[in-house]
Design a protein around this motif. Sequence first.
Motif: not given
Length: 79
Positions: A43-48, A6-19
Amino acid sequence: VGYHWYAMDYMPCEVIWLDPEPDRESSDYEKYMEKLQEIESEVDLFEGFQQPPNEDEYCRRCAERFDHVEYVDGEVYVH
């Protein structure tokens, strides 16, 4: 199972899947897809991105996305 940054104001990046994704015939698949869509919709601002971008990329994305970007003492504030 997965995680994401998560970055600024809890904006998430893409998920890194383990399973791996469950089999489409699995009883868990529908629940998995519902949760996946919920997570991906956040995921919006940090899509990709699977981790927060460097400072230059972060500032560029904020400037493209928000009407007003302000830099105060090395911190970025958006409006």
